[in-house]
Enzyme design. Structure first.
Site, PDB file in Angstrom:
ATOM      1  N   HIS A   1       1.892   1.794  -3.521  1.00  0.00           N
ATOM      2  CA  HIS A   1       1.086   2.668  -4.064  1.00  0.00           C
ATOM      3  C   HIS A   1       2.420   4.198  -3.729  1.00  0.00           C
ATOM      4  O   HIS A   1       0.562   4.726  -5.241  1.00  0.00           O
ATOM      5  CB  HIS A   1       0.144   2.426  -3.127  1.00  0.00           C
ATOM      6  CG  HIS A   1       0.018   1.047  -3.211  1.00  0.00           C
ATOM      7  ND1 HIS A   1      -2.033   1.084  -2.664  1.00  0.00           N
ATOM      8  CD2 HIS A   1      -0.441   0.227  -3.956  1.00  0.00           C
ATOM      9  CE1 HIS A   1      -2.424   0.043  -3.499  1.00  0.00           C
ATOM     10  NE2 HIS A   1      -1.473  -0.274  -4.091  1.00  0.00           N
TER      11      HIS A   1
ATOM     12  N   ASP B   1       0.759  -1.295  -0.234  1.00  0.00           N
ATOM     13  CA  ASP B   1       0.272  -0.394  -0.010  1.00  0.00           C
ATOM     14  C   ASP B   1       1.451   1.299   0.198  1.00  0.00           C
ATOM     15  O   ASP B   1       1.843   1.381  -0.445  1.00  0.00           O
ATOM     16  CB  ASP B   1      -0.779  -0.422   1.015  1.00  0.00           C
ATOM     17  CG  ASP B   1      -1.832   1.001   0.738  1.00  0.00           C
ATOM     18  OD1 ASP B   1      -2.372   1.863   0.713  1.00  0.00           O
ATOM     19  OD2 ASP B   1      -3.013  -0.143   1.506  1.00  0.00           O
TER      20      ASP B   1
END
Length: 398
Positions: free
Chosen positions: A245, A222
């Site tokens: 991310h 993430d």
């Protein structure tokens, strides 16, 4: 003769000052967790011993150190609670703290290791092993019976914190969370989890002020760093990010009444193979939130899908979002000296709110390529300027 006497008296005074200063100094008290019953075999529970060490350090009027020798220490979820009688507690970890291998034991606890209402806590070294790999496939499967997972290390409503040289691996959920804190410095940390591990943000900051993240290496499934509502005066510098991310401000605007984000600097970050680089994201729904005075400076993009993105229609899995215009106001965002390669043709994407367009968006000396050709830019409801050499050709004013 008078000069000699004066010099002699001065030396005597200096000696007396040094002597009494040293004799009056309060010694640091050290508490070894093994002496309090901890086991370093990685199988025997050591939670009570760690809590006992904290109780002694927190209850002491003298500066205190909790020492964790080499070895593996099994801990269930634990809360280290303030207020303490002193504001100088050092936790020196030469070993590894291990979460239970069965993720269900702490999976619904919210936090594995949590500090609340503390002031002046300094953590040096150590490895935190959240053993979350067993939970990730369950969460990816969409099974409603999966626990949400525990954050590995959390600080809540705390001040003057240092986290130095710590390694966090395989967290069930977020690795490090700073919530409602002031003056937290995170430096030299290493964060690692599989690139397909859900919700394993490296460092998350929210409702906090005057915090610093320096010299970190973060690879997760993430965001490497995520910045939540209520964050002010955050400095992020010299971070290596990937997989993950990217660095995200948001998501913002999930709540109608929400604090804003302001005065954030992100400087000298290398993104390698990440889904995003520099991202600001907000839900497409009414909100009082905002993001302003943001500086992104000297990042390096290496095969990044979305190097520069503002997404005000954020809605993961197209759930829980009514599709209305975002109420989050985004303004005064500067991108300076950004180079290297995009993994997609659209390297710069500003998808802003039609009701509250982005304003004061500035691109300065940006050069991004896609397959050895100039990348492209896309703008919706964004106003600002571009200066210096800008590639892709900006859809903002030149």
């Amino acid at each position: 003769m008078a000069k000699s006497m004066s010099l002699h008296i001065l030396l005597v005074l200096i000696f007396l000052i040094l002597f009494f200063s040293s004799s009056l100094a309060i010694p640091v008290v050290t508490y070894n967790v093994i002496s309090l019953g901890a086991k370093s075999d990685g199988r025997s529970g050591s939670t009570k011993a760690f809590l006992a060490a904290w109780a002694k350090a927190c209850g002491s009027t003298a500066a205190s150190t909790i020492y964790v020798p080499p070895g593996r220490y099994l801990l269930h979820n634990v809360v280290f609670q303030g207020q303490c009688r002193n504001n100088d507690i050092t936790i020196r970890i030469d070993g590894t703290l291990v979460a239970p291998s069965d993720y269900r034991v702490i999976g619904d606890a919210g936090n594995w290791i949590l500090f609340e209402h503390v002031n002046g806590v300094y953590i040096y070294g150590g490895i935190l092993d959240g053993q979350g790999a067993g939970l990730w496939p369950c969460k990816r499967s969409g099974n409603n019976n999966c626990p949400s997972g525990a954050t590995t290390l959390g600080f809540s409503n705390s001040n003057n914190i240092l986290i130095n040289g710590l390694t966090s691996q395989n967290s069930q959920m977020f690795h490090v969370v700073i919530n409602g804190c002031h003056n937290v410095k995170v430096q030299g940390v290493r964060v690692s989890a599989s690139g397909n591990s859900p919700n394993t943000d490296g460092i998350h900051v929210q409702s906090s002020s005057d915090d610093t993240i320096l010299n970190a290496r973060i690879g997760t499934g993430d965001d490497c760093v995520s910045v939540g509502p209520g964050t002010t005066n955050l400095w992020i510098e010299n971070v290596v990010c990937g997989p993950g991310h990217g660095i995200s401000i948001g998501s913002l605007g999930k709540e109608l009444h929400e604090a804003g984000v302001q005065n954030v600097t992100v400087k000298i970050v290398t993104f390698t193979g990440t889904e995003n680089g520099l991202r600001i994201k907000s839900w497409g729904r009414p909100s009082t939130g905002f993001a302003r005075n943001i500086l992104f400076q000297h990042p390096l993009m290496k095969n990044v899908d979305n190097p520069i993105v503002i997404d005000q229609n954020y809605s993961p899995d197209n759930k829980n979002c009514p599709g209305k215009s975002s109420g989050v106001k985004i303004s005064d965002v500067t991108y300076q000296d950004i180079h290297e390669a995009s993994a997609t043709k659209i390297a710069v994407k500003f998808d802003c709110s039609p009701k509250y367009p982005c304003s004061g968006i500035n691109l300065e000396d940006v050069k991004l390529i896609y397959k050895n050709q100039p990348a492209e830019a896309s703008c919706r409801n964004a106003d600002g300027s571009a200066s210096g050499f800008v590639q892709p050709n900006s859809c903002l004013k030149l």
